[in-house]
Write an enzyme that holds these catalytic residues in place. Structure first.
Site, PDB file in Angstrom:
ATOM      1  N   TYR A   8      85.834  58.000  78.533  1.00  0.00           N
ATOM      2  CA  TYR A   8      86.776  58.092  79.648  1.00  0.00           C
ATOM      3  C   TYR A   8      86.974  56.710  80.250  1.00  0.00           C
ATOM      4  O   TYR A   8      86.044  56.125  80.810  1.00  0.00           O
ATOM      5  CB  TYR A   8      86.222  59.061  80.699  1.00  0.00           C
ATOM      6  N   LYS A  63      89.961  59.022  76.310  1.00  0.00           N
ATOM      7  CA  LYS A  63      90.904  59.395  77.360  1.00  0.00           C
ATOM      8  C   LYS A  63      91.212  58.128  78.136  1.00  0.00           C
ATOM      9  O   LYS A  63      90.325  57.559  78.786  1.00  0.00           O
ATOM     10  CB  LYS A  63      90.296  60.443  78.287  1.00  0.00           C
TER      11      LYS A  63
END
EC number: 4.3.3.7
Length: 309
Positions: A138, A166
């Protein structure tokens, strides 16, 4: 890798629900999760930024994970966010996610510490090595201050369990840079709501979405239209959605998203301190965006979503 993990589509970053005294309301959180699945989302991210991960104790995080596993019943993948101060703490939480039986983990950089690039990479390696669960890296430099650049991600290509990135930097050029460096090694996920269509055009297979908590069917429809290249059909929907999607890019995104969720009757706007409720002009501005959105809510093109529950 994409075929092995099967992560694609819209994965809302599910909100965590609290009672008036700020205690965890697990039953209300279960209701939020069930409603999203009933409306056709493709997966769930629990204990992410929008789930107020850093405001939860570890037992509370585990309780949310267990609830998500039970609610999903294998219908959609469930991924848990891992946000901790140290690699060891993150590894412990990752092992809890594996024990619960989740489908993967979404790992944030070590919080607070401003790491050097090789330290950032070592953190992800350390957490990934603590479990066999697939790992989504992330990257959200505006919020977490450490930037997982394409160079850093490429250095992790030999770590088999790191399968996905992500990216919430807002810089969609990075999807192309990553592909040029390591080909299709990593599954790409959009992480910032207001560049989702552009991210899909550049290869994103999924979208970790904030505003899909309030409008799950609109989010899933928008994503599927983009994946199918139906850009003429999606443009009016994207135009309508964009003022709402911009709320995901604000420092107070959690308060904004939970307020919209409450207006839609899907959850409570209550957040744990230090996040305080929107008040005055800020609250009215979000309410005005929602009022206009609801007054002009478009009919959705057919993308194969099941009928609303």
């Amino acid at each position: 890798m994409a075929a092995r993990i099967g992560w694609e589509g819209v994965f809302p970053a599910v909100t965590t629900q609290f009672r008036a005294d700020f205690s965890l309301d697990i039953e209300a959180t279960r209701k939020v999760m069930a409603g999203l699945i009933d409306d056709g989302v493709s997966g769930l991210i629990v204990c992410g930024t929008v789930g107020e991960n850093t405001s939860l104790s570890r037992p509370e995080k585990v309780a949310v994970m267990e609830a998500a596993k039970d609610v999903a019943q294998g219908r959609v993948p469930v991924i848990a966010g891992i946000a901790e101060f140290t690699t060891a703490f993150a590894a412990e939480t990752a092992r809890e996610a594996a024990r619960v039986g989740l489908d993967g983990i979404m790992v944030m950089p070590a919080l607070v510490y401003s790491a050097k690039p090789h330290e950032t990479a070592a953190h992800f390696r350390g957490v990934a090595g603590a479990t066999d669960l697939p790992v989504m890296v992330y990257n959200n430099p505006p919020i977490y201050k450490n930037d997982v650049t394409p160079d850093i991600l490429a250095s992790l290509a030999d770590c088999d369990t790191i399968v996905c990135i992500k990216d919430s930097s807002g810089d969609t050029r990075r999807f192309t840079d990553m592909r040029n460096m390591v080909g299709e090694r990593f599954v790409l996920f959009a992480g910032l709501d207001d560049v989702v269509v552009e991210s899909v055009m550049l290869g994103a297979a999924g979208w970790v979405s904030g505003m899909s908590n309030a409008f799950p069917r609109e989010g899933e429809t928008l994503f599927r239209l983009a994946r199918a290249g139906r850009f003429e059909e999606l443009r009016p929907l994207y135009d309508w959605f964009m003022p709402l999607l911009h709320l995901d890019a604000r420092p107070d995104l959690v308060q904004c998203i939970k307020l919209c969720e409450e207006i839609m009757g899907r959850g409570s706007a209550l957040t744990r301190p230090p996040r305080l409720p929107l008040t005055g002009e800020e609250r009215r501005a979000v309410e005005d965006v929602m009022q206009k959105a609801l007054a002009t809510r478009p009919a959705l093109p057919d993308v194969g979503l099941k009928s609303a529950a």
